[in-house]
Design a protein around this motif. Structure first.
Motif, mmCIF file in Angstrom:
data_model
loop_
_atom_site.group_PDB
_atom_site.id
_atom_site.type_symbol
_atom_site.label_atom_id
_atom_site.label_comp_id
_atom_site.label_asym_id
_atom_site.label_seq_id
_atom_site.Cartn_x
_atom_site.Cartn_y
_atom_site.Cartn_z
ATOM 1 N N ARG A 187 0.769 -1.124 -0.021
ATOM 2 C CA ARG A 187 -0.152 0.070 -0.022
ATOM 3 C C ARG A 187 0.753 1.283 0.199
ATOM 4 O O ARG A 187 0.516 2.372 -0.340
ATOM 5 C CB ARG A 187 -1.042 0.058 1.105
ATOM 6 C CG ARG A 187 -2.032 -0.923 1.046
ATOM 7 C CD ARG A 187 -3.221 -0.962 1.612
ATOM 8 N NE ARG A 187 -4.424 -1.991 1.138
ATOM 9 C CZ ARG A 187 -4.791 -2.817 2.219
ATOM 10 N NH1 ARG A 187 -4.497 -2.759 3.512
ATOM 11 N NH2 ARG A 187 -5.685 -3.633 1.745
ATOM 12 N N GLY A 188 2.015 1.217 0.400
ATOM 13 C CA GLY A 188 2.793 2.310 0.432
ATOM 14 C C GLY A 188 3.577 2.633 -1.049
ATOM 15 O O GLY A 188 3.857 3.742 -1.376
ATOM 16 N N GLU A 189 3.557 1.573 -1.831
ATOM 17 C CA GLU A 189 3.940 1.728 -3.156
ATOM 18 C C GLU A 189 2.820 2.316 -4.065
ATOM 19 O O GLU A 189 3.398 2.870 -5.178
ATOM 20 C CB GLU A 189 4.613 0.373 -3.469
ATOM 21 C CG GLU A 189 5.577 -0.071 -2.746
ATOM 22 C CD GLU A 189 5.996 -1.660 -3.185
ATOM 23 O OE1 GLU A 189 5.984 -1.926 -4.443
ATOM 24 O OE2 GLU A 189 6.299 -2.343 -2.324
ATOM 25 N N TYR A 190 1.854 1.756 -4.137
ATOM 26 C CA TYR A 190 0.791 2.328 -5.002
ATOM 27 C C TYR A 190 -0.644 2.181 -4.576
ATOM 28 O O TYR A 190 -0.805 1.278 -3.657
ATOM 29 C CB TYR A 190 1.009 1.347 -6.328
ATOM 30 C CG TYR A 190 0.486 0.165 -6.102
ATOM 31 C CD1 TYR A 190 -0.921 -0.467 -6.601
ATOM 32 C CD2 TYR A 190 1.430 -0.957 -6.261
ATOM 33 C CE1 TYR A 190 -1.047 -1.673 -6.473
ATOM 34 C CE2 TYR A 190 1.013 -2.255 -6.028
ATOM 35 C CZ TYR A 190 -0.150 -2.687 -6.569
ATOM 36 O OH TYR A 190 -0.546 -3.918 -6.428
ATOM 37 N N THR A 191 -1.723 2.887 -5.154
ATOM 38 C CA THR A 191 -2.938 2.615 -4.443
ATOM 39 C C THR A 191 -3.845 2.529 -5.785
ATOM 40 O O THR A 191 -3.032 2.995 -7.148
ATOM 41 C CB THR A 191 -3.628 3.611 -3.913
ATOM 42 O OG1 THR A 191 -3.317 5.046 -4.628
ATOM 43 C CG2 THR A 191 -2.861 4.063 -2.706
ATOM 44 N N VAL A 192 -5.027 2.068 -5.935
ATOM 45 C CA VAL A 192 -5.797 2.138 -7.097
ATOM 46 C C VAL A 192 -7.144 3.036 -6.648
ATOM 47 O O VAL A 192 -7.685 2.965 -5.548
ATOM 48 C CB VAL A 192 -6.453 0.775 -7.388
ATOM 49 C CG1 VAL A 192 -7.702 0.640 -8.412
ATOM 50 C CG2 VAL A 192 -5.422 -0.148 -7.758
ATOM 51 N N ARG B 168 1.057 5.548 -8.468
ATOM 52 C CA ARG B 168 2.436 4.915 -7.936
ATOM 53 C C ARG B 168 2.753 6.148 -6.977
ATOM 54 O O ARG B 168 2.721 7.268 -7.081
ATOM 55 C CB ARG B 168 3.400 4.649 -8.843
ATOM 56 C CG ARG B 168 3.135 3.411 -9.584
ATOM 57 C CD ARG B 168 3.802 2.311 -8.947
ATOM 58 N NE ARG B 168 3.352 1.183 -9.562
ATOM 59 C CZ ARG B 168 3.833 -0.060 -8.997
ATOM 60 N NH1 ARG B 168 4.603 -0.054 -8.004
ATOM 61 N NH2 ARG B 168 3.465 -1.242 -9.752
ATOM 62 N N ALA B 169 3.573 5.532 -5.855
ATOM 63 C CA ALA B 169 4.369 6.839 -4.893
ATOM 64 C C ALA B 169 5.183 7.466 -5.683
ATOM 65 O O ALA B 169 6.035 6.900 -6.811
ATOM 66 C CB ALA B 169 4.587 6.128 -3.539
ATOM 67 N N ALA B 170 5.646 8.812 -5.207
ATOM 68 C CA ALA B 170 6.896 9.359 -5.843
ATOM 69 C C ALA B 170 8.127 8.378 -5.686
ATOM 70 O O ALA B 170 8.070 7.859 -4.708
ATOM 71 C CB ALA B 170 7.112 10.697 -5.005
ATOM 72 N N TRP B 171 8.910 8.551 -6.714
ATOM 73 C CA TRP B 171 10.257 7.801 -6.723
ATOM 74 C C TRP B 171 11.212 8.478 -7.412
ATOM 75 O O TRP B 171 11.051 9.320 -8.334
ATOM 76 C CB TRP B 171 9.846 6.688 -7.722
ATOM 77 C CG TRP B 171 11.138 5.421 -7.735
ATOM 78 C CD1 TRP B 171 11.509 4.630 -6.752
ATOM 79 C CD2 TRP B 171 12.254 5.432 -8.719
ATOM 80 N NE1 TRP B 171 12.462 3.965 -7.345
ATOM 81 C CE2 TRP B 171 12.963 4.436 -8.532
ATOM 82 C CE3 TRP B 171 12.327 6.134 -9.954
ATOM 83 C CZ2 TRP B 171 13.965 3.975 -9.104
ATOM 84 C CZ3 TRP B 171 13.303 5.770 -10.718
ATOM 85 C CH2 TRP B 171 14.337 4.740 -10.282
ATOM 86 N N ALA B 172 12.426 8.400 -6.626
ATOM 87 C CA ALA B 172 13.776 9.286 -6.963
ATOM 88 C C ALA B 172 13.297 10.880 -7.191
ATOM 89 O O ALA B 172 14.152 11.347 -8.330
ATOM 90 C CB ALA B 172 14.288 8.607 -8.131
ATOM 91 N N GLY B 173 12.513 11.498 -6.353
ATOM 92 C CA GLY B 173 12.529 12.897 -6.458
ATOM 93 C C GLY B 173 11.271 13.221 -7.428
ATOM 94 O O GLY B 173 10.819 14.378 -7.348
ATOM 95 N N ASP B 174 10.717 12.271 -8.134
ATOM 96 C CA ASP B 174 9.688 12.412 -9.177
ATOM 97 C C ASP B 174 8.207 12.516 -8.231
ATOM 98 O O ASP B 174 8.348 12.042 -7.281
ATOM 99 C CB ASP B 174 9.595 11.704 -10.316
ATOM 100 C CG ASP B 174 10.668 11.522 -11.278
ATOM 101 O OD1 ASP B 174 11.200 12.683 -11.315
ATOM 102 O OD2 ASP B 174 10.928 10.629 -11.680
ATOM 103 N N GLY B 175 7.176 13.254 -8.905
ATOM 104 C CA GLY B 175 6.016 13.111 -8.178
ATOM 105 C C GLY B 175 5.388 11.973 -8.272
ATOM 106 O O GLY B 175 5.911 10.978 -9.058
ATOM 107 N N PRO B 176 4.224 11.714 -7.901
ATOM 108 C CA PRO B 176 3.525 10.516 -8.130
ATOM 109 C C PRO B 176 3.192 10.258 -9.584
ATOM 110 O O PRO B 176 2.866 11.206 -10.206
ATOM 111 C CB PRO B 176 2.383 10.360 -7.080
ATOM 112 C CG PRO B 176 2.389 11.938 -6.853
ATOM 113 C CD PRO B 176 3.488 12.353 -6.882
#
Length: 115
Positions: free
Chosen positions: A25-30, A45-53
């Motif tokens: 659930r911390g990685e993605y939601t529907v 998807r959660a933000a990754w490497a400084g990018d937004g979701p």
């Protein structure tokens, strides 16, 4: 008041909540995005490497004037097409079951992990 019965709205929202395993659930939601008689199902998807979701729509449920539900998939060029393996239903639940059955094929889900 929405043209979509409240019970059916709750069924769709509950499916979205159950779609993501607790440990992910911390990685993605529907999410369900409602617009009139169209419900777009979106993976976020959660933000990754400084990018937004990041978000990606993967299916639409459409509630027709005949009070029947139809399932659509996102085809090439960003166009929604009727999903050929389903038929209109009086409830969204059988169409959500179709989505669950297709989880391992990648027809709808390109990012999502199967439940």
């Amino acid at each position: 008041m929405s043209p979509i019965p409240e019970l059916q709205q709750r069924q769709i929202d509950r499916w979205c909540e159950r779609r993501v395993p607790a440990d992910q659930r911390g990685e993605y939601t529907v999410l369900s995005r409602w617009r009139g008689r169209i419900v777009t199902l979106v993976e976020r998807r959660a933000a990754w490497a400084g990018d937004g979701p990041a978000e990606r729509p993967f299916a639409q449920l459409r509630y027709g004037l005949d009070e029947m539900w139809s399932l659509y998939y996102l085809a090439d060029a960003g166009r929604w097409r009727p999903y050929p393996r389903s038929v209109p239903e009086i409830s969204p639940v059988p169409l959500l079951d179709d989505l669950d059955r297709e989880a391992s094929t990648g027809y709808f889900f390109q990012w999502l992990s199967p439940c």
